[in-house]
Design an enzyme around this catalytic site. Structure first.
Site, short mmCIF file in Angstrom:
data_model
loop_
_atom_site.label_atom_id
_atom_site.label_comp_id
_atom_site.label_asym_id
_atom_site.label_seq_id
_atom_site.Cartn_x
_atom_site.Cartn_y
_atom_site.Cartn_z
N GLN A 142 1.09 -0.81 0.21
CA GLN A 142 0.00 -0.06 -0.01
C GLN A 142 1.41 1.22 -0.22
O GLN A 142 2.27 1.34 0.60
CB GLN A 142 -0.77 0.16 1.00
N HIS A 196 -2.56 -4.67 8.22
CA HIS A 196 -1.53 -3.47 7.81
C HIS A 196 -1.57 -3.31 8.49
O HIS A 196 -1.78 -1.61 9.38
CB HIS A 196 -2.03 -2.81 6.35
N HIS A 249 1.65 -16.27 0.15
CA HIS A 249 2.35 -16.03 1.16
C HIS A 249 2.09 -16.22 2.33
O HIS A 249 2.40 -15.90 3.45
CB HIS A 249 0.33 -15.21 0.99
N ASP A 272 -7.50 -12.52 -2.45
CA ASP A 272 -5.91 -10.88 -2.62
C ASP A 272 -5.63 -11.00 -4.01
O ASP A 272 -4.91 -9.87 -4.11
CB ASP A 272 -5.69 -11.21 -1.67
N LEU A 305 5.91 -8.87 -1.50
CA LEU A 305 4.60 -9.60 -2.49
C LEU A 305 3.62 -8.56 -2.55
O LEU A 305 2.80 -7.42 -1.13
CB LEU A 305 3.98 -10.84 -1.56
N ALA A 306 2.50 -8.41 -3.90
CA ALA A 306 1.83 -7.70 -4.05
C ALA A 306 0.53 -8.54 -4.44
O ALA A 306 -0.29 -8.15 -5.27
CB ALA A 306 2.57 -6.39 -5.07
#
Length: 382
Positions: A142, A196, A249, A272, A305-306
């Site tokens: 983010q 987050h 993940h 996700d 990781l995105a």
């Protein structure tokens, strides 16, 4: 819409297992039961489903995009097209369009676009706001420049633009402004989700978060002197926990640990996914950042990781591959739990009066076909 009947199938209703059964439906489920109770009605389209298993349609409450599109683009035509692809290729029959930390203007555009797409496509049942009210320390992919303190007035504005579709919000409960924000969420049927976040167990014990965004990922981790976000979610039996079961993940051993601790009634499979899901490998984009996709992994230039390129049928199969979950458990984690948590009364099961959202799988749990509101889709058909 004509009435269809699938017969001689194994049926996992979400509550029960019928070994040799039938489902009769138009856009709603009209009857379900054992073949011993089957009755022929003139005009019904009867379809033999021998050797197939019928399960409830998948519910994805955390997915940013796929097939070249992203909810943040705010283009209703593209969002509608993207969700249709998800229904046909992945058996997703209920979808929460997921945003990310961005400028106010970009989030406003996304809210308007999702509302317009949802007016056309009833598969879109909600919005998941992932940020911008998060911790910079655990921002993950983010963009930090748009992170804000929790702001109920801003959330109210976005929810109004979305037509009241905001159902889930990822935020950092440790923020000093979080209490009023949580109260707003609960008053407007928005589930507060810790994610987050750098929160401690002590801070979380006084928060109202009841959901965990992608457990383990981008949060204060479990340690022997501080349980952190991960430990808190493991310890609180009533909290729901998202898991990204792509094997990247979270390693399988840790997926098994979460499954053991939470149980199949409190785990929710999510993808996700980002716009590069279903697309060729190479360079892509997430929130204005370059993303590189290789070997089924999506990463920023620094290796972070995105999101993912995980498709829901793979998450469903991986739940049984990486943990001790059986098919009944996987049905709970892919549909029933989401419907229960978010009050989606017409979803998450195969019962009279519910929407005719059905997935047909083979004996290896491969997705073959989908019915969404009774409309038929064959996986990966042109």
């Amino acid at each position: 819409m004509s009435v269809k009947v699938l017969k001689h199938a194994t049926i996992y209703t979400g509550d029960d297992i019928i070994d040799d059964g039938f489902v009769r439906f138009d856009d709603k489920i009209l009857a379900v039961g054992s073949m011993d109770d089957f009755k022929n009605y003139p005009g019904d389209e009867v379809i033999l489903a021998t050797g197939k298993t019928i399960i409830p349609g998948f519910i994805d409450v955390h997915s940013h995009g796929g097939y070249g599109f992203d909810a943040m683009d705010g283009n209703p035509d593209e969002i509608d097209a993207m969700v249709k692809k998800m229904t046909q290729n992945e058996g997703i029959t209920t979808y929460f369009a997921t945003t990310m930390t961005q400028s106010n203007a970009n989030i406003e555009k996304a809210m308007r676009g999702v509302k317009e797409a949802a007016d056309r496509n009833p598969v879109i049942k909600g919005v998941h706001l992932e940020g911008p009210f998060i911790s910079a320390k655990y921002k993950g992919a983010q963009p930090e420049e748009y992170i804000k303190d929790p702001d109920p007035k801003l959330l109210d504005h976005w929810n109004e633009l979305a037509g009241g579709l905001v159902k889930l919000i990822t935020y950092a409960p440790e923020d000093d402004h979080a209490k009023e924000f949580e109260d707003y969420c609960l008053a407007h049927n928005i589930v507060p989700a810790v994610g987050h976040s750098n929160a401690t167990r002590e801070q979380l014990l006084t928060s109202k978060a009841s959901h965990a965004t992608h457990l383990y990922n981008a949060q204060r981790e479990f340690k022997h002197r501080e349980p952190g976000v991960t430990g808190h979610v493991m310890l609180e039996n009533n909290m729901y926990a998202e898991l990204i079961m792509d094997g990247f993940h979270i390693v399988p051993d840790m997926l098994q640990l979460a499954f053991d601790q939470k149980g199949p009634e409190r785990v929710e499979l999510v993808t996700d996914s980002m716009r590069s899901k279903g697309m060729p490998e190479g360079e892509s984009e997430l929130g204005g950042q370059k993303v590189f996709v290789k070997d089924k992994q999506a990463r920023l230039a620094d290796g972070t990781l995105a999101g993912s390129v995980l498709e829901f049928p793979d998450a469903f199969k991986n739940a049984m591959k990486f943990t001790d979950a059986d098919l009944y458990d996987a049905v709970l984690m892919s549909s029933v739990n989401q419907a229960n948590e978010f009050g989606l009364e017409s979803k998450g099961g195969i019962a009279v009066g519910k929407d005719a959202d059905l997935n047909l799988i083979d004996n290896a749990a491969n997705l073959l076909e989908t019915y969404s509101y009774g409309r038929h889709f064959v996986r990966n058909a042109d």
